[in-house]
Design a protein around this motif. Structure first.
Motif, PDB file in Angstrom:
ATOM      1  N   THR A 191      -8.866  32.322  66.161  1.00  0.00           N
ATOM      2  CA  THR A 191      -7.435  32.367  65.863  1.00  0.00           C
ATOM      3  C   THR A 191      -6.975  33.828  65.903  1.00  0.00           C
ATOM      4  O   THR A 191      -7.794  34.717  66.130  1.00  0.00           O
ATOM      5  N   ALA A 192      -5.681  34.068  65.724  1.00  0.00           N
ATOM      6  CA  ALA A 192      -5.148  35.437  65.770  1.00  0.00           C
ATOM      7  C   ALA A 192      -3.727  35.444  65.228  1.00  0.00           C
ATOM      8  O   ALA A 192      -3.074  34.394  65.150  1.00  0.00           O
ATOM      9  N   LEU A 193      -3.254  36.625  64.873  1.00  0.00           N
ATOM     10  CA  LEU A 193      -1.849  36.751  64.452  1.00  0.00           C
ATOM     11  C   LEU A 193      -0.930  36.562  65.666  1.00  0.00           C
ATOM     12  O   LEU A 193       0.133  35.970  65.558  1.00  0.00           O
ATOM     13  N   ARG A 194      -1.369  37.104  66.829  1.00  0.00           N
ATOM     14  CA  ARG A 194      -0.609  36.922  68.080  1.00  0.00           C
ATOM     15  C   ARG A 194      -1.504  36.172  69.050  1.00  0.00           C
ATOM     16  O   ARG A 194      -2.493  36.725  69.512  1.00  0.00           O
ATOM     17  N   VAL A 195      -1.182  34.928  69.328  1.00  0.00           N
ATOM     18  CA  VAL A 195      -2.080  34.116  70.158  1.00  0.00           C
ATOM     19  C   VAL A 195      -1.619  33.989  71.606  1.00  0.00           C
ATOM     20  O   VAL A 195      -0.429  34.094  71.910  1.00  0.00           O
ATOM     21  N   ARG A 196      -2.611  33.734  72.461  1.00  0.00           N
ATOM     22  CA  ARG A 196      -2.336  33.396  73.854  1.00  0.00           C
ATOM     23  C   ARG A 196      -2.127  31.883  73.932  1.00  0.00           C
ATOM     24  O   ARG A 196      -1.122  31.424  74.434  1.00  0.00           O
ATOM     25  N   ASN A 197      -3.108  31.137  73.412  1.00  0.00           N
ATOM     26  CA  ASN A 197      -3.010  29.677  73.411  1.00  0.00           C
ATOM     27  C   ASN A 197      -2.458  29.230  72.058  1.00  0.00           C
ATOM     28  O   ASN A 197      -3.082  29.478  71.019  1.00  0.00           O
ATOM     29  N   THR A 198      -1.309  28.570  72.061  1.00  0.00           N
ATOM     30  CA  THR A 198      -0.673  28.191  70.793  1.00  0.00           C
ATOM     31  C   THR A 198      -1.544  27.229  69.982  1.00  0.00           C
ATOM     32  O   THR A 198      -1.359  27.103  68.777  1.00  0.00           O
TER      33      THR A 198
END
Ligand code: HEC
Length: 194
Positions: free
Chosen positions: A92-99
């Motif tokens: 996961t991430a704060l700013r993702v590529r894949n929603t």
């Protein structure tokens, strides 16, 4: 300094974090070790697959590999690591590529806490916490490396940007510098206590 302490305190209150230093039960220690192993396996297998694809067929092909192989590699790691309690690894991430990789509110709070710790000089913070649904989670920071820049960096080649946009029109995962917090491994222990 003070602000970071306040963030940490509010995350602590919200998530009832388990500090590793205080990890007491053998069960928790076992979960921590398995979570670390699963995160490491996902990271190294993804990295190896991606690097091979990029070397052989270029970064545009790497995007396709990431898109198609990331879930399959995670599924294989999950299948190889099942004990009495089901555990599932992802990223996961704060700013993702894949929603699909977007964090829950609690996971977002942990990522923000990691960011605060990295701002203080920590290299790759990790944490185990209990969520409001009773499940236990492990998260470990993923740090931006030089080899990630082609697809997540500040100046991305037009053909790569185009391939990313075609598959991920809502992409937010660019503009990272080496050493930045890129995201986190997430291991979910699915044994809700409610
Ligand atoms: C060839 C291009 C490419 C390279 C190089 C690359 N990535 Fe990615 N990355 C992607 C794509 C595509 C996705 C979306 C995968 C999916 O659909 O789940 C992604 C997703 C992620 C995610 C999941 C969260 C999200 O944004 O959806 C993380 C974390 C991540 N990458 C970190 C890294 C790191 C760290 C490196 C370097 C070690 C790296 N990536 C190298 C293309 C790349």
């Amino acid at each position: 300094m003070k602000a970071i302490k306040i963030i940490a305190a509010s995350v602590l209150a919200a998530l009832s974090l388990t500090s590793f230093a205080q990890t007491s039960s053998a069960d928790e220690q076992q979960r921590l070790e398995q979570s670390r192993a699963m995160s490491k396996a996902l990271g190294s297998q993804l990295s190896a697959t991606l690097m091979k694809a990029m070397q052989e067929q270029g970064p545009v092909h790497g995007i396709q590999v990431c898109n198609e192989q990331a879930p399959a590699i995670a599924a294989a790691v999950n299948a190889a690591n099942q004990g009495d309690t089901k555990a599932v690894v992802s990223r996961t991430a704060l700013r993702v590529r894949n929603t699909n990789n977007a964090p829950t509110a609690e996971q977002r709070a942990v990522l923000e806490y990691f960011q605060a710790r990295m701002n203080q000089g920590e290299t790759a913070p990790e944490l185990m916490f209990s969520s409001s649904d009773g499940n236990q989670y492990y998260m470990k920071a993923i740090v931006m490396q030089p080899q990630c820049a082609a697809c997540h960096g500040g100046s991305i080649k037009p053909e790569i940007a185009q391939a990313v946009q075609a598959k991920y029109p809502a992409d937010q995962a660019t503009g990272f510098a080496v050493g930045d917090l890129r995201g986190a491994f997430l291991v979910q222990w699915l044994d809700a206590k409610n």
